[in-house]
Structure formats: structure tokens, C-alpha cells
Design a protein around this motif. Sequence first.
Motif, PDB file in Angstrom:
ATOM      1  N   CYS A   1      11.364  -3.256 -19.671  1.00  0.00           N
ATOM      2  CA  CYS A   1      12.292  -2.877 -20.164  1.00  0.00           C
ATOM      3  C   CYS A   1      12.460  -3.449 -21.552  1.00  0.00           C
ATOM      4  O   CYS A   1      13.827  -3.984 -21.768  1.00  0.00           O
ATOM      5  N   ASP A   2      11.706  -4.108 -22.699  1.00  0.00           N
ATOM      6  CA  ASP A   2      12.241  -5.028 -23.202  1.00  0.00           C
ATOM      7  C   ASP A   2      12.743  -3.991 -24.834  1.00  0.00           C
ATOM      8  O   ASP A   2      11.999  -4.564 -25.695  1.00  0.00           O
ATOM      9  N   ASN A   3      13.235  -3.903 -24.591  1.00  0.00           N
ATOM     10  CA  ASN A   3      14.288  -2.980 -25.535  1.00  0.00           C
ATOM     11  C   ASN A   3      15.857  -3.098 -25.810  1.00  0.00           C
ATOM     12  O   ASN A   3      16.400  -2.840 -24.632  1.00  0.00           O
ATOM     13  N   ALA A   4      16.708  -2.633 -27.258  1.00  0.00           N
ATOM     14  CA  ALA A   4      17.736  -2.146 -26.632  1.00  0.00           C
ATOM     15  C   ALA A   4      18.221  -2.166 -25.558  1.00  0.00           C
ATOM     16  O   ALA A   4      19.396  -1.815 -24.792  1.00  0.00           O
ATOM     17  N   GLN A   5      18.020  -0.784 -25.271  1.00  0.00           N
ATOM     18  CA  GLN A   5      18.658  -0.170 -24.469  1.00  0.00           C
ATOM     19  C   GLN A   5      18.373  -0.540 -22.834  1.00  0.00           C
ATOM     20  O   GLN A   5      19.139  -0.507 -21.386  1.00  0.00           O
ATOM     21  N   GLY A   6      17.533  -1.638 -22.422  1.00  0.00           N
ATOM     22  CA  GLY A   6      16.731  -1.563 -21.940  1.00  0.00           C
ATOM     23  C   GLY A   6      16.242  -0.699 -20.449  1.00  0.00           C
ATOM     24  O   GLY A   6      16.350  -0.751 -19.348  1.00  0.00           O
ATOM     25  N   GLU A   7      15.711   0.358 -20.941  1.00  0.00           N
ATOM     26  CA  GLU A   7      14.663   1.378 -20.184  1.00  0.00           C
ATOM     27  C   GLU A   7      13.315   1.043 -20.709  1.00  0.00           C
ATOM     28  O   GLU A   7      12.823   0.782 -21.001  1.00  0.00           O
ATOM     29  N   TYR A   8      12.508   1.746 -19.627  1.00  0.00           N
ATOM     30  CA  TYR A   8      11.043   2.213 -19.414  1.00  0.00           C
ATOM     31  C   TYR A   8      10.882   3.107 -20.120  1.00  0.00           C
ATOM     32  O   TYR A   8      11.256   4.044 -19.696  1.00  0.00           O
ATOM     33  N   TYR A   9      10.773   3.559 -20.924  1.00  0.00           N
ATOM     34  CA  TYR A   9      10.020   4.358 -22.389  1.00  0.00           C
ATOM     35  C   TYR A   9       8.372   4.849 -22.057  1.00  0.00           C
ATOM     36  O   TYR A   9       7.464   4.138 -22.019  1.00  0.00           O
ATOM     37  N   LEU A  10       8.191   6.262 -21.474  1.00  0.00           N
ATOM     38  CA  LEU A  10       7.202   6.451 -20.632  1.00  0.00           C
ATOM     39  C   LEU A  10       5.842   6.630 -22.254  1.00  0.00           C
ATOM     40  O   LEU A  10       4.569   6.422 -22.579  1.00  0.00           O
ATOM     41  N   PRO A  11       6.492   6.975 -23.718  1.00  0.00           N
ATOM     42  CA  PRO A  11       5.790   6.676 -24.656  1.00  0.00           C
ATOM     43  C   PRO A  11       4.568   5.083 -24.795  1.00  0.00           C
ATOM     44  O   PRO A  11       3.523   5.307 -25.213  1.00  0.00           O
ATOM     45  N   ASP A  12       5.620   3.885 -24.104  1.00  0.00           N
ATOM     46  CA  ASP A  12       3.987   2.581 -23.948  1.00  0.00           C
ATOM     47  C   ASP A  12       3.156   2.809 -23.572  1.00  0.00           C
ATOM     48  O   ASP A  12       2.595   2.027 -23.550  1.00  0.00           O
ATOM     49  N   MET A  13       2.852   3.712 -22.365  1.00  0.00           N
ATOM     50  CA  MET A  13       1.356   3.595 -21.868  1.00  0.00           C
ATOM     51  C   MET A  13       0.964   4.089 -22.577  1.00  0.00           C
ATOM     52  O   MET A  13      -0.493   3.581 -22.683  1.00  0.00           O
ATOM     53  N   LEU A  14       0.447   4.488 -24.089  1.00  0.00           N
ATOM     54  CA  LEU A  14      -0.165   5.382 -24.599  1.00  0.00           C
ATOM     55  C   LEU A  14      -0.777   3.847 -25.214  1.00  0.00           C
ATOM     56  O   LEU A  14      -1.751   3.336 -25.767  1.00  0.00           O
ATOM     57  N   GLU A  15       0.030   2.675 -26.035  1.00  0.00           N
ATOM     58  CA  GLU A  15      -0.457   1.410 -26.394  1.00  0.00           C
ATOM     59  C   GLU A  15      -0.609   0.575 -25.246  1.00  0.00           C
ATOM     60  O   GLU A  15      -2.418  -0.016 -25.251  1.00  0.00           O
TER      61      GLU A  15
END
Length: 459
Positions: free
Chosen positions: A192-206
Motif C-alpha cells: 500500500c505504498d501509494n498516495a491513497q495507502g490502498e492495496y491495488y489489485l493491478p499490482d499483482m500483475l507485476e
Amino acid sequence: MEATVIILAAGEGTRMKSNHAKVSHQILAKPMIRWVVDAALAAGAGRVITVVGSHADEVRALLAGLDGVECVEQAERLGTGHAVRVALEATGVCEGPVVILNGDLPLIEPKTIRKFADTVADGTAAAAVLTMTTPDPFGYGRIELDEAGQVLRIIEQKDCTDEQAKTLLECNAGCYAFDGAALAAHIGEVGCDNAQGEYYLPDMLEILRNHGLGVTYFHCNDFREGLGVNSRAQLAELTAIARDRINARLMAEGVTMIDPASTWIGPDATVGRDTIIYPATMLMGETVIGEECTVGPNTRLTDTRVGDHSVIDETVAENVQIDNFVTCGPRAYLRPGTHLCDHSKAGTHVEIKKSTIGVGSKVPHLSYIGDTTMGEGVNVGAGSITCNYDGVHKNATTIGDNTFIGSDTMMVAPVNIGANAVTGASSCITKDVPDGALAIERSEQRIIEGYTARKRARQ
């Protein structure tokens, strides 16, 4: 397809500016979430898991009683990656294809879900992205492929260079398919290292690529299947698309529509061949129309069954059974529990509630019939009503075969009127009428000569 489908339906939907869950808003009288769930079930999904959050009880109620559908609550809305992790932990899914869909994707087809799941079913790829090519790709993430045709990354609109915006036309529809084992093994690596502090599913691709696993894409030929709803305007746009798609299918099957643009038919309604539908007609819920009927104009039928060769003109009906060769309207109101048998009629300005109108019986105009069992061949004169409500209870009326109800008859229930009987016009029937009898109840008419002249003289 023995796949698991996870539907993300926990979001606030703030742009809808609503007091209700976004996925509860309706397209052709059916909540959006039901469009997606029904498509997943029709695709043959082994399990359908809906992640709820905002207005969770409201969404659960929309899915109550559906076999094979589970709800998992995302108490803290920490992004799409977090939602999927919550679903996996709650249900124990860890194998087979897992398809992730959004709950505001009402136009997706079962065959698309099935083929999408197949892209990760053979173990060649650990993940797939659902893609589309839209007339206006602005705002969508673009898919960049490597030399082997695998998905390299998704470039969001704000990060696209001018050249990428022109050349990368494959757009991300926001849906993903995963090998269940790979998803379960690595979902915990989404950060969740982003401005919103959220867990983004598209990160799974990388993450999967870094583990040496393949990431591919599945192109949806009809871009409209990948359109979501984020505003009331988009809700109206997708409703019009759904209407046109349903109407085109029905016309191809032999239904005539005088003006398809003003004909609104829900996804669970069916219409038989050679039926003609006039403008301003709405067929909603599980309405069934038989063959060679005429429906409309200005007609709304909900969860109503109509047989063959019937004419339904300017009629509102809900939870009603209409048999063959029946005539309704214009301006008829048929309430739940009504059954119009073959060759019967509910005419102009007639309201019928929880009643059976027998074969060949007619209620032609300006009448109310409630909680009544009517035999065959009955004729009800204009302005007649059953007085079925005493302020506490609803009471029943029965009318036998071939009885004639004179105009303006009040039938005060509970009351039984026999077969082959007659009631005199303007009678108030409070007692049972035997077979073959005449029942008449009137005050004596008085004539007062010269009344008008004397009244004017006094004034």
C-alpha cells in the motif's frame, strides 16, 4: 467452467450521489449487481463470491436466496487488492481459475466470462487482463505488451505520453483472471505504498511477472461489455445500450416493435413470435408474453404471464396471470393475484385485485373487482364494485356462471351470487342471491312537480 468468480461490490460510489449502494441502482428494473451475478452463474461458475462493504445489508438482500452465491464483507475498504484478499481468506479459495469482476459491469456476457476464465485454466498464464478497444479511450489504462505478447504493464491515462496515447489502443476494463493457486500464494505481497495507502489489485500483475509467471490478456470484442457505471448519466447510457441489445435480439426472434427506442424490456422477460409491441411499453421482471399478442401502447407489465392472442392496451399489471384471447384496457389496472381466464375481458378504467375472472367473463368498464371468484360467461355492468374491505378484513365475493351484474351494483362482501342470476342496476347487494334469481334493491323514486321554479323564487 469450474471457476470462482469474485465480484467487487463494496465501494461507496460517491459520484452517484445516492443514499444507496451503487450496485443496487437498476438497469431495466434489475439491480446492477444482479446483472453481474446472473451472468457469472450463467457462465457456469462453481462459486460466486460478492464482496460487500458500503450498504452491505442492502446488497446482501438483493442476493438473498440465490444458490451458489456467497457474500463476504470488507469491513475496511482498503482497495481492490485488499478486497480480493478478504474474499480468499474468508472462503478458502486457492485453486482453479478465479475471475475478478466489478459489480457495476452490467453488460458483460456469460460467454465472455467463460472464455476469460479459460485463459488461465491451462496453466500457461498465471493472470489475464480483460481488455477492450473503445471509440474514445481517454481515461482508460493502456496495455503495454512485451516482445512475447505478454502484458508488460498497465499505463494509466495520466502517465501516458502523447505517443503512447496514440499507439496503445488496448484498454484495461478493470477485470482480471488468475490461476487460483498463484493468486492465493502472492496476494499478500500487494503493498500500500501509494498516495491513497490502498492495496491495488493491478499490482499483482507485476508481482507475478517478477516470480517468472506469465501475464496475458483477453480481448473483449464488444467494448460495451467492459463499460462500468460511475454516474447517473452513465447509468442512463448503459440502460439504453441494454434496451437496444435486448430489443434487437427479440426482433431477430420474430417480435415486431413499432418503436424500439420507446420499448423497454427487462433481461428476464420473454416475448413470443408475431407479437406486436407498441410504443411506451415496459415489460419488467419475469414477464412472459405469448405468441401473436398485441401489447401497448402505454403499458407496464411486471412479473406477469400472458398467453397467446391477447390484446393488452394501456394496462398496468403486476404479478398477474392472463390467459389466451384476453382483452385488457385501455386504462386497466390489474393488481397482484389477478387471473384473467381465456376469452375474458378487463375493459376501460377497470381495476381488478386478487380475483379470478372466468372463461368468457367480462368486466367492460368503470368497475372495481377485488377478492372475487367469478365463474364463466359473467357480464359486469358499468360502475359496479365489490365492497371487499370492511376497515379490518378483506372479504370474498363469488359470482356464478352466466350471471348478469347490472350497472352500478354494489356487492357488499362477504356475499355469494349464484349462477344465471341477475342484479338490478343501482342495487346494493348485501345478502346471498340464489341461482337463477333477480336481486334488486332500490329506494322508491319520488317526483316533486314544480320544484325548480319554487327554489328559484325563494332565492
